[in-house]
Design an enzyme around this catalytic site. Structure first.
Site, PDB file in Angstrom:
ATOM      1  N   HIS A 280     -17.295   1.836   1.612  1.00  0.00           N
ATOM      2  CA  HIS A 280     -16.378   0.585   1.581  1.00  0.00           C
ATOM      3  C   HIS A 280     -15.089   1.200   1.323  1.00  0.00           C
ATOM      4  O   HIS A 280     -14.371   0.584   2.195  1.00  0.00           O
ATOM      5  CB  HIS A 280     -16.886  -0.428   0.488  1.00  0.00           C
ATOM      6  CG  HIS A 280     -15.893  -1.389   0.098  1.00  0.00           C
ATOM      7  ND1 HIS A 280     -16.363  -2.720   0.115  1.00  0.00           N
ATOM      8  CD2 HIS A 280     -14.650  -1.333  -0.327  1.00  0.00           C
ATOM      9  CE1 HIS A 280     -15.358  -3.295  -0.363  1.00  0.00           C
ATOM     10  NE2 HIS A 280     -14.143  -2.575  -0.690  1.00  0.00           N
ATOM     11  N   GLU A 281     -14.667   1.948   0.834  1.00  0.00           N
ATOM     12  CA  GLU A 281     -13.604   2.281   0.506  1.00  0.00           C
ATOM     13  C   GLU A 281     -12.864   3.128   1.813  1.00  0.00           C
ATOM     14  O   GLU A 281     -12.015   3.146   1.963  1.00  0.00           O
ATOM     15  CB  GLU A 281     -13.286   3.387  -0.779  1.00  0.00           C
ATOM     16  CG  GLU A 281     -13.351   2.572  -2.104  1.00  0.00           C
ATOM     17  CD  GLU A 281     -12.674   1.268  -2.309  1.00  0.00           C
ATOM     18  OE1 GLU A 281     -11.482   1.525  -1.845  1.00  0.00           O
ATOM     19  OE2 GLU A 281     -13.191   0.443  -2.847  1.00  0.00           O
TER      20      GLU A 281
ATOM     21  N   HIS B  64     -11.499   0.996   4.182  1.00  0.00           N
ATOM     22  CA  HIS B  64     -10.295   0.619   3.972  1.00  0.00           C
ATOM     23  C   HIS B  64      -9.460   1.880   4.573  1.00  0.00           C
ATOM     24  O   HIS B  64      -8.527   1.703   5.347  1.00  0.00           O
ATOM     25  CB  HIS B  64      -9.747   0.547   2.656  1.00  0.00           C
ATOM     26  CG  HIS B  64     -10.394  -0.727   2.227  1.00  0.00           C
ATOM     27  ND1 HIS B  64     -10.022  -2.048   2.607  1.00  0.00           N
ATOM     28  CD2 HIS B  64     -11.086  -1.023   0.864  1.00  0.00           C
ATOM     29  CE1 HIS B  64     -10.993  -2.987   1.732  1.00  0.00           C
ATOM     30  NE2 HIS B  64     -11.332  -2.546   0.726  1.00  0.00           N
TER      31      HIS B  64
ATOM     32  N   ASP C  35      -9.687  -7.121  -2.372  1.00  0.00           N
ATOM     33  CA  ASP C  35      -9.630  -7.347  -0.966  1.00  0.00           C
ATOM     34  C   ASP C  35      -9.269  -8.829  -0.621  1.00  0.00           C
ATOM     35  O   ASP C  35      -8.476  -9.144   0.329  1.00  0.00           O
ATOM     36  CB  ASP C  35     -11.064  -6.896  -0.520  1.00  0.00           C
ATOM     37  CG  ASP C  35     -11.171  -5.587  -0.735  1.00  0.00           C
ATOM     38  OD1 ASP C  35     -10.378  -4.707  -0.779  1.00  0.00           O
ATOM     39  OD2 ASP C  35     -12.422  -5.035  -0.637  1.00  0.00           O
TER      40      ASP C  35
HETATM   41 ZN    ZN Z   1     -12.407  -2.886  -0.791  1.00  0.00          ZN
END
Ligand code: ZN
Length: 361
Positions: A59-60, A63, A168
């Site tokens: 997930h990170e 980003h 987020d």
């Molecule tokens: Zn996030």
């Protein structure tokens, strides 16, 4: 960060895990054992936490790698018991870029959830009544493991999209607001909503889950900090290092003794010094260097100064200097004009400058 163990690098980004993460593993084991779970079930739950945190890293990375596309580097990804944090050097300022960077994280979990739907007969789980389902889920099978992982990823998406800036969802909100309003106002609104939601999380945390209390603090202070930063950025826009430079500074020579420096330190307000020889900057002596060597006051500046240092040009934007301060973990820079020393700049003086600008508005 202190107490973080480096796991490796992906695409140049350091992946670290904080030691408190082991507390989470211990806590889960403790809960399971207290409930009378057997070894196999404990193991499966621990594995679930670990795999879930792999999903958090992905997930990170969502980003970080999207930010990279827009030219923003990521220092590291740190895993904490409350989740992952990707430290981007800055947030992309174009609303569309920020929107895409914010959405890329949850999108990764959506993708993982979709992949799991393809492997696990998720729908069959919802065909049973709750008692049968509970019994079924208690069985430590691989399929149940994947089912839990699916649920966890769905929860991650939902939780992250709550518009609690700087989570987020809050970033998505700010980006959307920024299309219409300016970035300063958009941040202010998003941060207020974030702080309100942090308060709600705190109350819920008192009754349900102590993790929510931790997260509420993270959101509350995160929202406050970023709001201040954006306001500062707007305030400092167009202002150059020259305006916040200390020009009345004491220049040291390499053959000054530490005792002489200590005398200067005590007599005035200067904490860090520039060392020059034949009109050339040859080093920097910071308060830290001084404090480290107080036991030997006869030592020469030449022996304890830092020979590796960076200078700031008078024409550099103050905002860039602030970024430099946080990036270099260094708070004091000689300021030069056409290669000649004209003074020095530090965060205290920049704060003073900001204060003056704020009060003169
Ligand atoms: Zn996030």
């Amino acid at each position: 960060m202190k107490g973080a163990l480096k796991l490796g690098r992906i695409s140049g980004i350091k992946i670290e895990v904080h030691w408190t993460f082991t507390l989470l593993l211990l806590w889960v084991a403790f809960i399971e054992i207290r409930q009378g779970s057997d070894f196999y079930r404990v193991l499966l739950n621990e594995a679930l936490i670990v795999v879930l945190f792999v999903c958090v890293v992905l997930h990170e990375l969502g980003h970080a790698l999207t930010a990279k596309k827009f030219g923003v580097k990521t220092k590291n990804i740190l895993l904490l018991p409350i989740g992952g944090v990707a430290t981007l050097e800055k947030m992309p300022e174009k609303p569309l870029h920020e929107l895409l960077v914010a959405l890329a994280g949850p999108a990764v979990n959506v993708l993982i959830a979709i992949l799991l739907v393809l492997v696990v007969p998720i729908r069959s789980y919802f065909n049973f009544d709750s008692i049968v389902l509970e019994e079924m889920l208690f069985e430590p099978t691989f399929q149940n493991f994947l089912f839990y992982l699916f649920i966890a990823n769905v929860m991650l998406v939902i939780f992250n999209l709550i518009p609690a800036f700087p989570m987020d969802g809050g970033r998505v909100l700010r980006a959307l607001l920024s299309f219409k309003l300016g970035r300063v106002e958009a941040t202010n609104i998003a941060a207020s909503i974030g702080q309100f939601l942090a308060f709600v999380f705190f109350i819920l945390g008192l009754f349900f889950n102590p993790f929510l209390i931790l997260i509420s603090f993270f959101i509350f202070f995160g929202a406050y900090g970023e709001n201040q930063m954006v306001k500062q950025g707007a305030l400092l826009e167009g202002h150059l290092a020259k305006e916040a430079t200390l020009t009345n500074i004491t220049k040291l020579r390499p053959d000054n003794t530490l005792q002489e420096v200590i005398d200067i330190l005590l007599a005035g307000t200067e904490k860090d010094f520039v060392v020059i020889e034949n009109d050339r900057i040859i080093g920097v002596l910071t308060q830290k260097d001084i404090l480290k060597n107080t036991k030997t006051p006869s030592v020469l500046v030449d022996d304890i100064m830092q020979r590796k240092f960076q200078t700031v040009d008078v024409s550099m934007e103050i905002m860039k200097v602030l970024q430099m301060i946080s990036r270099e973990k260094n708070n004091f820079f000689p300021v030069v004009e056409n290669g000649q020393l004209i003074g020095a700049i530090d965060s205290t003086n920049i704060s003073e400058f900001i204060l003056l600008k704020t009060s003169s508005r």
